[in-house]
Design an enzyme around this catalytic site. Structure first.
Site, PDB file in Angstrom:
ATOM      1  N   HIS A   1       0.827  -1.212   0.000  1.00 49.34           N
ATOM      2  CA  HIS A   1       0.000   0.000   0.000  1.00 49.34           C
ATOM      3  C   HIS A   1       0.857   1.257   0.000  1.00 49.34           C
ATOM      4  CE1 HIS A   1      -3.077  -2.785   1.555  1.00 49.34           C
ATOM      5  NE2 HIS A   1      -2.241  -3.058   2.548  1.00 49.34           N
ATOM      6  N   TYR A   2       0.751   2.076  -1.029  1.00 49.30           N
ATOM      7  CA  TYR A   2       1.276   3.446  -1.023  1.00 49.30           C
ATOM      8  C   TYR A   2       2.770   3.518  -0.694  1.00 49.30           C
ATOM      9  CZ  TYR A   2      -3.730   4.300  -0.819  1.00 49.30           C
ATOM     10  OH  TYR A   2      -5.081   4.288  -1.079  1.00 49.30           O
TER      11      TYR A   2
END
Length: 220
Positions: free
Chosen positions: A120-121
């Site tokens: 994630h990210y």
């Protein structure tokens, strides 16, 4: 802090096409300028069980690539890898088997060994990540100093990498907490866990727990 900065002390791989990197370079920053050329060599030779899905992009059997993922060449995506929505491979990336590159994660000029998880990210630039490294949501490998100078690895001694862009070197099994920032040239030893929201700088020993920039405890 200790002097765990040599490639052999940080990384292993069970994937044959990664072996020349981990056996051929004493220090991991020596790998970074060689990634592009090595991928181009493998593109020319081919790898058993891999398909060139577009010019300069070689993908292994069983890989799952979401339609919104972007892969810029040259790149090699290993068998059984998963590229989730919004994943961005920005060229000169080679992965082992079973890696996850997730939502809005960007990777460029980096080598990921088997089982790396960037879900994630995350941003990973000019870095080498060992087997089963995990980076929590929002953790990044920063790769450029504010003054634009060469990155220096600072452990028991200083190593001038000779490179302006150097990210992180995360040994096998390292686990980086959510929101952490690895400043350029950070080295994290094998099996070391890092608390969330930690700013990392320098060399961190293997089998440890990092609670803060200079708060390191040996794992029991």
């Amino acid at each position: 802090m200790n002097n765990t900065v040599r490639t052999a002390e940080l990384f292993t791989s069970e994937t044959g096409y990664l072996t020349p990197f981990f056996e051929g370079y004493e220090y991991p920053w020596h790998i970074l300028p060689e990634i592009k050329g090595y991928i181009q060599t493998l593109l020319g030779e081919g790898i058993d069980g891999f398909t060139e899905i577009s010019e300069g992009v070689l993908v292994g059997e069983g890989a799952r690539i979401h339609p919104s993922a972007v892969i810029l060449p040259p790149a090699i995506i290993g068998k059984g890898c998963e590229l989730r929505p919004g994943a961005y491979i920005r060229g000169c990336v080679i992965t082992g088997e079973g890696c996850i590159i997730g939502n809005s994660t960007e990777v460029k000029n980096s080598l990921l060994s088997d089982g790396v998880c960037l879900p994630h990210y995350n941003y990973v630039g000019d870095s080498v990540l060992g087997m089963k490294v995990h980076m929590g949501a929002g953790a990044i490998c920063s790769n450029l100093k504010a003054d634009g100078g060469n990155v220096v690895i600072r452990g028991e001694r200083e190593y001038d990498t000779g490179l302006r862009k150097v990210g992180g070197f995360l040994g096998d099994g390292a686990d980086i907490g959510c929101g952490s920032v690895l400043n350029p040239g950070t080295v994290v030893g094998r099996g070391t866990s890092v608390y969330p929201l930690t700013s990392l700088r320098g060399v961190y020993p293997s089998n440890s727990i990092v609670k803060g920039t200079r708060d390191v405890t040996e794992r029991d």
